[in-house]
Design a protein around this motif. Sequence first.
Motif, PDB file in Angstrom:
ATOM      1  N   GLY A  55       6.109  18.953   7.801  1.00 39.05           N
ATOM      2  CA  GLY A  55       4.708  19.355   7.866  1.00 39.05           C
ATOM      3  C   GLY A  55       3.716  18.220   7.899  1.00 39.05           C
ATOM      4  N   GLY A  56       4.191  16.970   7.886  1.00 39.23           N
ATOM      5  CA  GLY A  56       3.290  15.830   7.908  1.00 39.23           C
ATOM      6  C   GLY A  56       2.467  15.763   9.185  1.00 39.23           C
ATOM      7  N   LEU A  72       3.532  11.576   1.313  1.00 44.09           N
ATOM      8  CA  LEU A  72       2.327  11.381   2.117  1.00 44.09           C
ATOM      9  C   LEU A  72       2.274  12.530   3.111  1.00 44.09           C
ATOM     10  CD1 LEU A  72      -0.114   9.630   2.954  1.00 44.09           C
ATOM     11  CD2 LEU A  72       1.407   8.427   4.526  1.00 44.09           C
ATOM     12  N   ASP A  73       1.154  13.243   3.120  1.00 40.98           N
ATOM     13  CA  ASP A  73       1.038  14.431   3.975  1.00 40.98           C
ATOM     14  C   ASP A  73       0.230  14.193   5.238  1.00 40.98           C
ATOM     15  OD1 ASP A  73       2.344  16.202   1.989  1.00 40.98           O
ATOM     16  OD2 ASP A  73       0.544  15.777   0.817  1.00 40.98           O
ATOM     17  N   VAL A 121       5.277   5.887   8.032  1.00 45.78           N
ATOM     18  CA  VAL A 121       5.935   7.070   8.585  1.00 45.78           C
ATOM     19  C   VAL A 121       7.167   7.488   7.783  1.00 45.78           C
ATOM     20  CG1 VAL A 121       7.242   7.927  10.578  1.00 45.78           C
ATOM     21  CG2 VAL A 121       4.971   6.925  10.901  1.00 45.78           C
ATOM     22  N   PRO A 122       7.996   6.577   7.277  1.00 50.66           N
ATOM     23  CA  PRO A 122       9.122   7.039   6.462  1.00 50.66           C
ATOM     24  C   PRO A 122       8.705   7.894   5.267  1.00 50.66           C
ATOM     25  CG  PRO A 122       9.474   4.763   7.102  1.00 50.66           C
ATOM     26  CD  PRO A 122       8.066   5.112   7.519  1.00 50.66           C
ATOM     27  N   LEU A 123       7.550   7.612   4.688  1.00 51.64           N
ATOM     28  CA  LEU A 123       7.043   8.444   3.598  1.00 51.64           C
ATOM     29  C   LEU A 123       6.482   9.754   4.129  1.00 51.64           C
ATOM     30  CD1 LEU A 123       6.547   8.691   0.577  1.00 51.64           C
ATOM     31  CD2 LEU A 123       4.400   7.414   0.884  1.00 51.64           C
ATOM     32  N   LEU A 180       0.833  -1.204   0.000  1.00 49.62           N
ATOM     33  CA  LEU A 180       0.000   0.000   0.000  1.00 49.62           C
ATOM     34  C   LEU A 180       0.870   1.257   0.000  1.00 49.62           C
ATOM     35  CD1 LEU A 180      -2.611   1.718   0.572  1.00 49.62           C
ATOM     36  CD2 LEU A 180      -2.232   1.174   3.000  1.00 49.62           C
ATOM     37  N   VAL A 181       1.825   1.324   0.908  1.00 52.54           N
ATOM     38  CA  VAL A 181       2.679   2.509   1.019  1.00 52.54           C
ATOM     39  C   VAL A 181       3.542   2.667  -0.227  1.00 52.54           C
ATOM     40  CG1 VAL A 181       4.517   3.604   2.352  1.00 52.54           C
ATOM     41  CG2 VAL A 181       2.642   2.433   3.536  1.00 52.54           C
TER      42      VAL A 181
END
Length: 309
Positions: free
Chosen positions: A156-157, A101-102, A148-150, A90-91
Amino acid sequence: MTASQSAGKPLAETVALVAGATRGAGRAMAVQLGAAGAVVYVTGRSTRARRSEVDRPETIEETAELVAAAGGTGIAVPTDHLEPEQVRALVERVDRDHGRLDVLVNDVWGGDHLIEFGKKVWEVDLAKGLRMLRLSVDTHAITSHFAVPLLIRRPGGLLVEITDGTEEFNRTYRENLFYDLAKYAPIRMAFGLSEELSGYGCTAVCLSPGFLRSEQMLDHFGVTEENWRDAVKNEPHFAVAESPAFVGRALVALATDPERARWNGKSLSSGELAKVYGFTDTDGSRPDCFGYFQDVVFGGADGSPEDYR
């Protein structure tokens, strides 16, 4: 600000993942993100081809269609968040499609059918209790491990853990040890993740709706969203209930707040955030479920649910 953002789509350049978006709060949060213009990946186990163990009719495909109808881009990806390889895939798809990914929303649950309220730890079905922990702890941890790495690739995530009850409210025992643990764990997860993300310019919080008028809760009371107040005669506290859209609007308020880092590590509720950001529920009210329960139900103060809307 882009033209789309200035035209009422403040999240037009936002990529979000709502893990556990089949129904209830997850679906509503995905739809509200879509209404703000976001690209929203919606995941879950209930699809048009197959129902999950929850065995309800809602599907992630329907959620994606609702996101699109609201003005965003909805992408349904069938995912069992207990399966690491499915979450990894998925990621990787989000990364391949968008490179970032925000907003990450950990809303996976699906354990209401396992709860045995009023039983001691030695009386409950152990398999059901352990399954609740798997659904509420393992799924969230697995998702964060891969996503989380993305999320931290760009400052700003926003990472949002979803649970039932604020930290203060959950100091009251939830009448089943496994459920109690299941619903406190995301609060602690948000705190721990806030520590880990702070050096990357990202924010982690825990967010809880109040007394939620989810599809399942409405069915439980034998009412619809249109006549939900008919249930109040049998459950007076239901008068303080909120629509799922309310917590969705809370999420959007956080996602569009340039100063959301002030909430880092905090346990928040839709009712609390409504007072700060000024949004309302679909009927124009601002229900404060936890204020009502703390003051009136547990605290013995004079007041009615209507005083907390």
